[in-house]
Scaffold this motif. Structure first.
Motif, PDB file in Angstrom:
ATOM      1  N   THR B  59       0.862  -1.194   0.000  1.00  0.00           N
ATOM      2  CA  THR B  59       0.000   0.000   0.000  1.00  0.00           C
ATOM      3  C   THR B  59       0.893   1.238   0.000  1.00  0.00           C
ATOM      4  OG1 THR B  59      -0.081  -0.031   2.425  1.00  0.00           O
ATOM      5  CG2 THR B  59      -1.867  -1.143   1.253  1.00  0.00           C
ATOM      6  N   PRO B  60       1.574   1.501  -1.116  1.00  0.00           N
ATOM      7  CA  PRO B  60       2.578   2.577  -1.136  1.00  0.00           C
ATOM      8  C   PRO B  60       2.042   3.911  -0.590  1.00  0.00           C
ATOM      9  CG  PRO B  60       2.679   1.316  -3.162  1.00  0.00           C
ATOM     10  CD  PRO B  60       1.461   0.835  -2.428  1.00  0.00           C
ATOM     11  N   GLY B  61       2.756   4.441   0.376  1.00  0.00           N
ATOM     12  CA  GLY B  61       2.388   5.733   0.967  1.00  0.00           C
ATOM     13  C   GLY B  61       1.455   5.629   2.153  1.00  0.00           C
ATOM     14  N   HIS B  62       0.883   4.439   2.379  1.00  0.00           N
ATOM     15  CA  HIS B  62      -0.038   4.229   3.504  1.00  0.00           C
ATOM     16  C   HIS B  62       0.583   3.265   4.502  1.00  0.00           C
ATOM     17  CE1 HIS B  62      -3.626   6.273   2.080  1.00  0.00           C
ATOM     18  NE2 HIS B  62      -3.485   5.711   0.895  1.00  0.00           N
ATOM     19  N   CYS B  63       0.512   3.606   5.779  1.00  0.00           N
ATOM     20  CA  CYS B  63       0.957   2.689   6.818  1.00  0.00           C
ATOM     21  C   CYS B  63      -0.112   1.622   7.022  1.00  0.00           C
ATOM     22  CB  CYS B  63       1.187   3.446   8.137  1.00  0.00           C
ATOM     23  SG  CYS B  63       1.746   2.380   9.480  1.00  0.00           S
ATOM     24  N   VAL B  64       0.349   0.418   7.317  1.00  0.00           N
ATOM     25  CA  VAL B  64      -0.584  -0.695   7.507  1.00  0.00           C
ATOM     26  C   VAL B  64      -1.385  -0.536   8.812  1.00  0.00           C
ATOM     27  CG1 VAL B  64       1.052  -2.194   8.746  1.00  0.00           C
ATOM     28  CG2 VAL B  64      -0.752  -3.215   7.343  1.00  0.00           C
ATOM     29  N   ILE B  65      -0.833   0.224   9.759  1.00  0.00           N
ATOM     30  CA  ILE B  65      -1.531   0.447  11.038  1.00  0.00           C
ATOM     31  C   ILE B  65      -2.489   1.621  10.840  1.00  0.00           C
ATOM     32  CG2 ILE B  65      -1.267   0.960  13.496  1.00  0.00           C
ATOM     33  CD1 ILE B  65       1.671  -0.057  13.226  1.00  0.00           C
ATOM     34  N   ARG B  66      -3.773   1.357  10.907  1.00  0.00           N
ATOM     35  CA  ARG B  66      -4.752   2.406  10.594  1.00  0.00           C
ATOM     36  C   ARG B  66      -5.616   2.778  11.790  1.00  0.00           C
ATOM     37  NH1 ARG B  66      -4.768   2.491   4.872  1.00  0.00           N
ATOM     38  NH2 ARG B  66      -5.913   4.452   5.001  1.00  0.00           N
ATOM     39  N   ASP B  67      -5.386   2.122  12.938  1.00  0.00           N
ATOM     40  CA  ASP B  67      -6.279   2.362  14.073  1.00  0.00           C
ATOM     41  C   ASP B  67      -5.615   3.211  15.152  1.00  0.00           C
ATOM     42  OD1 ASP B  67      -4.434   0.500  14.842  1.00  0.00           O
ATOM     43  OD2 ASP B  67      -5.837  -0.769  15.942  1.00  0.00           O
ATOM     44  N   ASP B  68      -4.734   4.121  14.732  1.00  0.00           N
ATOM     45  CA  ASP B  68      -4.151   5.041  15.712  1.00  0.00           C
ATOM     46  C   ASP B  68      -4.061   6.441  15.111  1.00  0.00           C
ATOM     47  OD1 ASP B  68      -1.976   4.995  14.038  1.00  0.00           O
ATOM     48  OD2 ASP B  68      -0.582   4.131  15.483  1.00  0.00           O
ATOM     49  N   ASP B  69      -3.285   7.326  15.731  1.00  0.00           N
ATOM     50  CA  ASP B  69      -3.298   8.742  15.339  1.00  0.00           C
ATOM     51  C   ASP B  69      -2.235   9.123  14.306  1.00  0.00           C
ATOM     52  OD1 ASP B  69      -5.343   9.159  17.148  1.00  0.00           O
ATOM     53  OD2 ASP B  69      -3.977   9.642  18.796  1.00  0.00           O
ATOM     54  N   GLN B  70      -1.462   8.162  13.822  1.00  0.00           N
ATOM     55  CA  GLN B  70      -0.313   8.526  12.985  1.00  0.00           C
ATOM     56  C   GLN B  70      -0.710   9.112  11.635  1.00  0.00           C
ATOM     57  OE1 GLN B  70       2.738   8.716  13.876  1.00  0.00           O
ATOM     58  NE2 GLN B  70       3.906   8.881  11.985  1.00  0.00           N
ATOM     59  N   GLU B  71      -1.842   8.708  11.097  1.00  0.00           N
ATOM     60  CA  GLU B  71      -2.182   9.170   9.751  1.00  0.00           C
ATOM     61  C   GLU B  71      -2.293  10.693   9.680  1.00  0.00           C
ATOM     62  OE1 GLU B  71      -5.591   7.392   7.873  1.00  0.00           O
ATOM     63  OE2 GLU B  71      -4.865   8.004   5.903  1.00  0.00           O
ATOM     64  N   SER B  72      -2.775  11.305  10.765  1.00  0.00           N
ATOM     65  CA  SER B  72      -2.883  12.771  10.756  1.00  0.00           C
ATOM     66  C   SER B  72      -1.495  13.399  10.649  1.00  0.00           C
ATOM     67  CB  SER B  72      -3.598  13.255  12.022  1.00  0.00           C
ATOM     68  OG  SER B  72      -2.894  12.845  13.183  1.00  0.00           O
ATOM     69  N   ILE B  73      -0.501  12.727  11.200  1.00  0.00           N
ATOM     70  CA  ILE B  73       0.875  13.235  11.120  1.00  0.00           C
ATOM     71  C   ILE B  73       1.403  13.123   9.687  1.00  0.00           C
ATOM     72  CG2 ILE B  73       3.253  12.691  11.808  1.00  0.00           C
ATOM     73  CD1 ILE B  73       2.141  12.120  14.631  1.00  0.00           C
ATOM     74  N   LEU B  74       1.175  11.999   9.069  1.00  0.00           N
ATOM     75  CA  LEU B  74       1.632  11.808   7.683  1.00  0.00           C
ATOM     76  C   LEU B  74       0.966  12.833   6.754  1.00  0.00           C
ATOM     77  CD1 LEU B  74       1.491   7.910   7.497  1.00  0.00           C
ATOM     78  CD2 LEU B  74       3.520   9.341   7.784  1.00  0.00           C
ATOM     79  N   ARG B  75      -0.302  13.031   6.995  1.00  0.00           N
ATOM     80  CA  ARG B  75      -1.072  13.979   6.179  1.00  0.00           C
ATOM     81  C   ARG B  75      -0.479  15.391   6.288  1.00  0.00           C
ATOM     82  NH1 ARG B  75      -6.010  12.937   4.052  1.00  0.00           N
ATOM     83  NH2 ARG B  75      -6.254  10.987   5.178  1.00  0.00           N
ATOM     84  N   ALA B  76      -0.141  15.778   7.511  1.00  0.00           N
ATOM     85  CA  ALA B  76       0.407  17.125   7.724  1.00  0.00           C
ATOM     86  C   ALA B  76       1.829  17.228   7.183  1.00  0.00           C
ATOM     87  CB  ALA B  76       0.377  17.455   9.219  1.00  0.00           C
ATOM     88  N   TRP B  77       2.631  16.190   7.403  1.00  0.00           N
ATOM     89  CA  TRP B  77       4.028  16.205   6.963  1.00  0.00           C
ATOM     90  C   TRP B  77       4.102  16.357   5.439  1.00  0.00           C
ATOM     91  CZ3 TRP B  77       8.438  14.210  10.136  1.00  0.00           C
ATOM     92  CH2 TRP B  77       9.659  14.263   9.440  1.00  0.00           C
ATOM     93  N   ALA B  78       3.182  15.716   4.735  1.00  0.00           N
ATOM     94  CA  ALA B  78       3.232  15.703   3.268  1.00  0.00           C
ATOM     95  C   ALA B  78       3.291  17.123   2.687  1.00  0.00           C
ATOM     96  CB  ALA B  78       2.021  14.966   2.729  1.00  0.00           C
ATOM     97  N   GLY B  79       2.616  18.062   3.318  1.00  0.00           N
ATOM     98  CA  GLY B  79       2.569  19.405   2.756  1.00  0.00           C
ATOM     99  C   GLY B  79       3.350  20.442   3.538  1.00  0.00           C
ATOM    100  N   ALA B  80       4.089  20.011   4.535  1.00  0.00           N
ATOM    101  CA  ALA B  80       4.772  20.978   5.405  1.00  0.00           C
ATOM    102  C   ALA B  80       6.075  21.472   4.785  1.00  0.00           C
ATOM    103  CB  ALA B  80       5.058  20.338   6.754  1.00  0.00           C
ATOM    104  N   GLU B  81       6.279  22.772   4.929  1.00  0.00           N
ATOM    105  CA  GLU B  81       7.544  23.373   4.468  1.00  0.00           C
ATOM    106  C   GLU B  81       8.532  23.536   5.621  1.00  0.00           C
ATOM    107  OE1 GLU B  81       4.585  26.248   3.180  1.00  0.00           O
ATOM    108  OE2 GLU B  81       5.990  26.768   1.573  1.00  0.00           O
ATOM    109  N   ARG B  82       8.001  23.494   6.818  1.00  0.00           N
ATOM    110  CA  ARG B  82       8.854  23.616   8.010  1.00  0.00           C
ATOM    111  C   ARG B  82       8.496  22.480   8.976  1.00  0.00           C
ATOM    112  NH1 ARG B  82      10.825  26.593   4.994  1.00  0.00           N
ATOM    113  NH2 ARG B  82      11.392  28.794   5.214  1.00  0.00           N
ATOM    114  N   ILE B  83       9.509  21.792   9.429  1.00  0.00           N
ATOM    115  CA  ILE B  83       9.310  20.705  10.387  1.00  0.00           C
ATOM    116  C   ILE B  83       9.998  21.106  11.692  1.00  0.00           C
ATOM    117  CG2 ILE B  83       9.714  18.253  10.889  1.00  0.00           C
ATOM    118  CD1 ILE B  83       8.136  18.406   8.368  1.00  0.00           C
ATOM    119  N   ILE B  84       9.285  21.051  12.783  1.00  0.00           N
ATOM    120  CA  ILE B  84       9.866  21.400  14.087  1.00  0.00           C
ATOM    121  C   ILE B  84       9.772  20.198  15.014  1.00  0.00           C
ATOM    122  CG2 ILE B  84       9.757  22.968  16.070  1.00  0.00           C
ATOM    123  CD1 ILE B  84       8.187  24.864  14.048  1.00  0.00           C
ATOM    124  N   LEU B  85      10.911  19.768  15.507  1.00  0.00           N
ATOM    125  CA  LEU B  85      10.970  18.653  16.450  1.00  0.00           C
ATOM    126  C   LEU B  85      11.361  19.199  17.815  1.00  0.00           C
ATOM    127  CD1 LEU B  85      13.164  16.166  14.311  1.00  0.00           C
ATOM    128  CD2 LEU B  85      10.674  16.432  14.271  1.00  0.00           C
TER     129      LEU B  85
END
Lengths: 228, 194
Positions: B59-85
């Motif tokens: 499933t290219p680009g999709h994590c197999v784990i779908r029952d947690d909060d990570q997808e919102s992170i991937l969604r945001a990262w995809a379009g982010a120009e600045r990443i802050i850790l």
């Protein structure tokens, strides 16, 4: 003969089918030959299981030599292993030195071993903070070439790694630091970089064909969505 | 400017210094008017990566784990120009609160190999001219841990496509005002709001 206890902690989500385990078990065989008592535990099955995690933490306290075997994740240790090490350090905070020793084996899927340097730093700093005597970190790239095979079955490509682990065992069983030349031997390439990269790239395409997803390999499912 | 802010502080109250640094970053982001997606990672359900590589093959680009909060992170990262850790410096690296999210960003990479600065890396699935800011906190000054942390951020920057990276470490009893001042001086925050 020594009756010192060694605990191999395999911190890979692939557990028994992991390269981390293959590398760790090869080292253990060398330590067993030298009379050390062996124990192997997997970290991932203990996640979310209070009883298993307690057993794991207790086993860490009881061993003479702790060997961490893990894959490189985003340039360093996988999150569950960092979490565990933080728990160990917090439990030991302020206690006197224990006389325990620590060594690590890290592998990465990139062909260059240099990717593993931050992980070696982190393990060493953990050892300092948790009162383990740090005996060294053996790192290797091209971990994908081993897969879940034992090193004996992986053939000549892992001859440097086998030799390095055999030599490291001789030092670890005497609680001596792994010499720099052994660390360097462990990090030697298993094959030419171009060949490893060629086979790896082909492997991803082959896997995609198997799943019928070849046309989707470059998909961007989140392009144009929130934030994008 | 679109930014993603990974707040890797431990649960509230456990690490006041780290929480203060998070507040300082939030204040500077607000002052710049950037469109920011902030993730309080300690409070999020993010399961451990399984190392299955399904996100590269089946499933290219999709994590197999779908029952947690990570997808919102991937969604945001995809379009982010600045990443802050943001993280307490933990043995010279990141705390597990931050690392659990980073372990699961494999879907934003492609499986193939490219060469960056003579080393092998993975291409970005969502290539953008990004910048990285890593903010670490140390309860006491510790040059060795700070050095390891800076080297780690440098490696992460390479793996993110050789992006420009800034590392800041706050230690001791750095005040909120001091943190905001230092952050505000960083070129990372220099771009005008878009």
């Amino acid at each position: 003969m020594s009756s010192r206890k060694v605990l191999l902690l395999v911190a890979s989500p692939r557990g028994a089918a992991s390269t981390s385990r293959s590398l760790g078990e090869h080292l253990l065989a060398g330590l067993e030959e030298r009379g050390m008592a062996l124990k192997t535990l997997q970290l991932y099955p203990a996640l979310g299981d209070e009883r298993k995690m307690s057993e794991l933490l207790a086993a860490i306290e009881l061993c003479d030599l702790l060997v961490l075997a893990f894959p490189l994740y985003v340039d360093q240790l996988p999150a569950p292993l960092i979490d565990l090490l933080r728990q160990v350090a917090e439990r030991r905070n302020g206690q006197a030195r224990t006389g325990q020793a620590l060594a690590a084996i890290v592998n990465c899927g990139f062909p260059e071993t240099a990717h593993c340097r931050p992980a070696a730093d982190i393990v060493r700093l953990f050892a300092v903070q948790a009162d383990f005597r740090f005996l060294g970190c053996l790192a290797t790239g091209m971990g994908g070439a081993i897969g879940n095979r034992s090193l004996a079955k992986a053939g000549a490509i892992v001859r440097h790694q086998r030799k390095a682990l055999d030599r490291a065992a001789a030092f670890l069983c005497e609680s001596r630091e792994i010499p720099a030349d052994v660390v360097a031997l462990m990090g030697r390439a298993m094959m030419p970089r171009w060949f490893y990269n060629f086979v790896a790239d082909r492997g991803w395409k082959k896997a995609a064909r198997k799943y019928g997803s070849s046309a989707k390999l470059f998909d961007r499912p989140y392009a144009g969505s929130e934030g994008a | 400017m679109k930014a993603v802010f990974f707040k890797g502080s431990p649960p509230a109250g456990r690490d006041p210094l780290s929480n203060r640094a998070a507040a300082a970053v939030s204040a500077v982001l607000k002052s710049r008017g950037w469109e920011t997606k902030a993730f309080p990672l300690a409070a999020m359900d993010i399961k451990a990566c399984r190392g299955c590589f399904t996100c590269w093959t089946r499933t290219p680009g999709h994590c197999v784990i779908r029952d947690d909060d990570q997808e919102s992170i991937l969604r945001a990262w995809a379009g982010a120009e600045r990443i802050i850790l943001l993280t307490p410096v933990t043995f010279g690296g990141y705390a597990p609160e931050l690392k659990k999210a980073l372990d699961r960003v494999l879907p934003i990479l492609l499986p193939f190999f490219i060469r960056i600065q003579g080393e092998t890396h993975h291409p970005q699935r969502y290539p953008l001219p990004r910048r990285l800011l890593a903010v670490g906190t140390l309860k006491q000054e510790d040059a060795e841990s700070e050095g390891a942390f800076r080297r780690l951020v440098g490696r992460n920057a390479l793996n993110m496509g050789d992006v420009e990276a800034t590392t800041l470490v706050f230690s001791g009893d750095a005040s909120l005002a001091e943190m905001e001042r230092r952050l505000g001086q960083e070129p990372f925050f220099g771009a005008e709001a878009s």
